[in-house]
Design a protein around this motif. Structure first.
Motif, short mmCIF file in Angstrom:
data_model
loop_
_atom_site.label_atom_id
_atom_site.label_comp_id
_atom_site.label_asym_id
_atom_site.label_seq_id
_atom_site.Cartn_x
_atom_site.Cartn_y
_atom_site.Cartn_z
N ARG A 188 -5.24 4.38 -7.13
CA ARG A 188 -6.55 4.57 -6.49
C ARG A 188 -7.44 5.33 -7.47
NH1 ARG A 188 -2.34 5.29 -3.10
NH2 ARG A 188 -2.33 4.26 -1.07
N GLU A 248 -8.17 -1.61 -3.88
CA GLU A 248 -8.77 -0.32 -3.53
C GLU A 248 -10.13 -0.57 -2.89
OE1 GLU A 248 -9.88 4.01 -5.55
OE2 GLU A 248 -9.73 2.22 -6.82
N CYS A 270 0.83 -1.21 0.00
CA CYS A 270 0.00 0.00 0.00
C CYS A 270 0.86 1.26 0.00
CB CYS A 270 -0.97 -0.02 1.19
SG CYS A 270 -2.35 -1.18 0.95
N ASN A 272 -12.27 1.07 5.06
CA ASN A 272 -10.92 0.92 5.59
C ASN A 272 -10.87 1.34 7.06
OD1 ASN A 272 -8.51 -0.20 4.73
ND2 ASN A 272 -7.62 1.75 4.08
N GLU A 278 -3.36 -6.44 -2.41
CA GLU A 278 -3.79 -5.06 -2.26
C GLU A 278 -4.99 -4.77 -3.16
OE1 GLU A 278 0.22 -2.59 -2.07
OE2 GLU A 278 0.35 -4.32 -3.44
N CYS A 316 -6.10 2.13 -0.09
CA CYS A 316 -5.50 0.81 -0.29
C CYS A 316 -5.73 -0.07 0.94
CB CYS A 316 -4.01 0.95 -0.56
SG CYS A 316 -3.16 -0.65 -0.80
N ASP A 317 -6.17 -1.26 0.70
CA ASP A 317 -6.34 -2.26 1.77
C ASP A 317 -5.49 -3.46 1.44
OD1 ASP A 317 -7.67 -3.70 4.02
OD2 ASP A 317 -8.46 -4.91 2.38
N GLU A 318 -4.81 -4.00 2.45
CA GLU A 318 -3.97 -5.17 2.22
C GLU A 318 -4.42 -6.35 3.08
OE1 GLU A 318 -2.61 -3.76 6.04
OE2 GLU A 318 -2.88 -2.63 4.17
#
Length: 209
Positions: free
Chosen positions: A129, A154, A123, A160, A152, A135-137
């Protein structure tokens, strides 16, 4: 009742190889990553309101309890659950479930000491994006399984933030400390987003309590 939605079987020679390395410190996660494409998948446990989803690799951990008991206690045997609601986080849970399908683990180990180093690998500012999200992991950065190789996606900013609050609240409430394993669980799996985030928060429940 359990329904395996995706996955595969290891060949005997691969089973032997994995068994040979799981006892060696530092090699378990590498072995799981190497064979992830063969072991990945998700499993639906229970029916109706008590149905939930876990990684196929972690399914044996929940079959020791009834689905009702596991959700009520938020744990099975000595393994505590961290539960994510797809009705509130459809894109977060999409990232988690598709990461499981790709072989990422369903049981994670909390470790805040590795978070800073892990965040230098996932991220990053260069992560695209295009729809104004975040960003999420998965696996999470504050776990020993996070960092390089994490998936990863979006996701909406609200989701989030909801995810972060869910983790921190559950860690405190359940007494999950650094070095403790926990099982990631998705409830309302029928509400998982069917495709990538396109700029619209589609959650049926946009609260995060």
């Amino acid at each position: 009742m359990a329904t395996k939605t995706k996955g595969g079987l290891l060949l005997p020679v691969l089973i032997v190889a994995v068994v040979a390395v799981v006892a060696v410190p530092g090699l378990r996660d590498k072995a799981l990553g190497l064979f992830g494409g063969l072991t990945g998948g998700t499993e639906l446990v229970g029916t109706g309101e008590t149905q939930f989803m876990v990684a196929s690799s972690a399914a044996s951990q929940v079959h020791k309890c009834t689905p009702q008991q596991g959700l009520a206690d938020q744990q099975c045997d000595d393994l505590k659950f961290v539960i994510f609601d797809a009705a509130r986080m459809p894109f977060i849970t999409r990232n988690i479930s598709t990461a499981w399908a790709a072989g990422k683990p369903g049981v994670l180990t909390k470790d805040a000491t590795v978070e800073a180093a892990n965040r230098k690998q996932v991220c990053l500012a260069s992560f695209p994006r295009p729809h104004g999200g975040q960003c999420d992991e998965f696996p999470f950065a504050a776990t020993r399984q996070g960092g390089a190789g994490a998936q990863e996606h979006e996701v909406p900013a609200r989701e989030n933030q909801c995810q972060g609050g869910t983790l921190s609240t559950r860690y405190r409430a359940a007494g999950i400390k650094d070095g403790d394993d926990f099982l990631v669980v998705i409830i309302h799996p029928d509400q998982i987003a069917s495709g990538p985030f396109q700029g619209i928060d589609i959650a049926k429940d946009q609260t995060c309590g």
